[in-house]
Design an enzyme around this catalytic site. Structure first.
Site, PDB file in Angstrom:
ATOM      1  N   LYS A 194      37.767  36.786  44.202  1.00 45.66           N
ATOM      2  CA  LYS A 194      37.864  35.662  45.234  1.00 45.66           C
ATOM      3  C   LYS A 194      37.659  34.310  44.695  1.00 45.66           C
ATOM      4  CE  LYS A 194      36.498  34.232  49.682  1.00 45.66           C
ATOM      5  NZ  LYS A 194      35.913  34.318  51.189  1.00 45.66           N
ATOM      6  N   LYS A 248      42.409  37.105  45.514  1.00 43.69           N
ATOM      7  CA  LYS A 248      42.601  36.143  46.620  1.00 43.69           C
ATOM      8  C   LYS A 248      42.081  34.667  45.968  1.00 43.69           C
ATOM      9  CE  LYS A 248      40.431  34.883  51.178  1.00 43.69           C
ATOM     10  NZ  LYS A 248      39.331  34.919  51.735  1.00 43.69           N
TER      11      LYS A 248
END
Ligand code: PBG
Length: 333
Positions: A194, A248
């Site tokens: 992330k 992400k």
């Protein structure tokens, strides 16, 4: 003069193009995020997220019912409690979302595969993904509370819990908390890769999680210039017991998805985040592209790069988009 090698022969008609495709996306690979808010009298639109709402507990059930009819099966739930607090008790922090998980499962049972986001950013007044002390997000205390929250969600019926906080050690701690309490069958999804991204803007409004006190999330999320950090984070989370790993955002990080999915043999998810959705919707709104073609192209890119599943705010439209394309040739076309 020798004849040029023809690559166009296989591009000449839709049936042929379809036959030679290596990458095919299926609507069931898509996962739909849901926001549910405590204390609303009616559902509220979210700035930047066209057609996505902060649902009330009642409209959440209606929406999921309609989505199930469309064919959507997997959902990622974000619960937004009304009262923000620094309470360290996982049970207290999890209470509202717990009730929503229970109500979805009571109503729809195993017709839906329910993933629940585990984080504190929508729970604490300062909007960080953990407790702030001495100007820093506290790792150990945060991990403790997150583990308790994950267990509460599992007990309420979550099929998977998905910690998105990026604290160190959370995967091992949550796995341990689940296993020692008899919830060893709950799937653990790690937002392992992330990045500290500027594509999260509309989500921040949706969850009211604007970080304060410490200016941004760069002390816990991955620097976009550090692909190696993403590799270390994903390897560690795999080792600590994550069942599914995630990259992400999606579109700016396809290289990371491709490399990590080739090296780490776990199922990979990708999150096409709020800012990506807003950008795509803006192209559609201005008639620069048709929605189905645009989303199919981006989703095909994710699968080509190694994703098994895709979280997207447009997931509920996937069935429509693939139905309309069938036989027209070219998954991305
Ligand atoms: C925070 C969280 C974020 C998203 C999911 N969980 C935002 C952030 O880290 O700031 C972003 C999702 C999106 O932009 O769609 N725990």
């Amino acid at each position: 003069m020798s004849k040029p090698i023809s690559l166009r022969r296989l591009r000449m008609n839709p049936w042929m193009r379809n036959l030679v495709q290596e990458t095919r996306v299926q609507p069931l690979q898509l996962i739909q995020p849901l926001f549910v808010s405590e204390g609303l009298s009616e559902r509220e639109p979210i700035r930047g997220l066209k057609d996505i709402f902060r649902e009330t507990p009642e409209t959440l059930l209606q929406l999921v019912e309609a989505d199930l009819k469309k064919g959507v099966r997997t959902f990622l739930l974000f619960g937004l409690p009304q009262k923000l607090s620094e309470d360290r008790s996982g049970e207290v922090q999890a209470a509202f979302t717990q009730s929503q998980v229970a109500s979805l499962k009571r109503r729809f049972g195993n017709d839906l595969c329910l993933w629940v986001d585990v984080c504190l950013c929508a729970h604490v007044p300062q909007g960080h993904c953990g407790f702030l002390e001495h100007g820093q997000v506290q790792n150990a205390a945060t991990v403790q509370t997150l583990s308790e929250m994950a267990l509460v969600y599992a007990q309420a019926g979550a099929d998977a819990v998905a910690p998105s906080d990026m604290m160190d050690g959370r995967i091992g701690a949550i796995r341990n908390q689940l296993d020692t309490n008899g919830w060893d069958q709950t799937v653990l999804v790690s937002y392992a890769a992330k990045f500290h991204s500027h594509f999260y803007g509309p989500f921040r409004g949706a969850s009211r999680a604007y970080p304060q006190g410490l200016k941004d999330r760069s002390t816990y999320q991955i620097d976009p210039a550090r692909g190696k950090d993403a590799f270390l984070s994903a390897s560690r989370d795999a080792e600590e017991g994550a069942d599914i790993l995630m990259v992400k955002p999606g579109m700016p990080y396809l290289d990371v998805l491709k490399e990590l999915s080739a090296k780490i043999h776990k199922p990979w998810a990708v999150y096409q985040v709020s800012g990506e959705y807003a950008a795509l919707e803006s192209l559609i709104e201005q008639n620069f592209a048709t929605a189905g073609a645009l989303y199919r192209e981006t989703w095909t890119g994710f699968v080509r790069a190694g994703a098994s599943m895709i979280i997207s705010y447009a997931a509920r439209r996937a069935f429509e988009y693939f139905e309309s394309y069938e036989g027209k040739g070219g998954n991305g076309g």
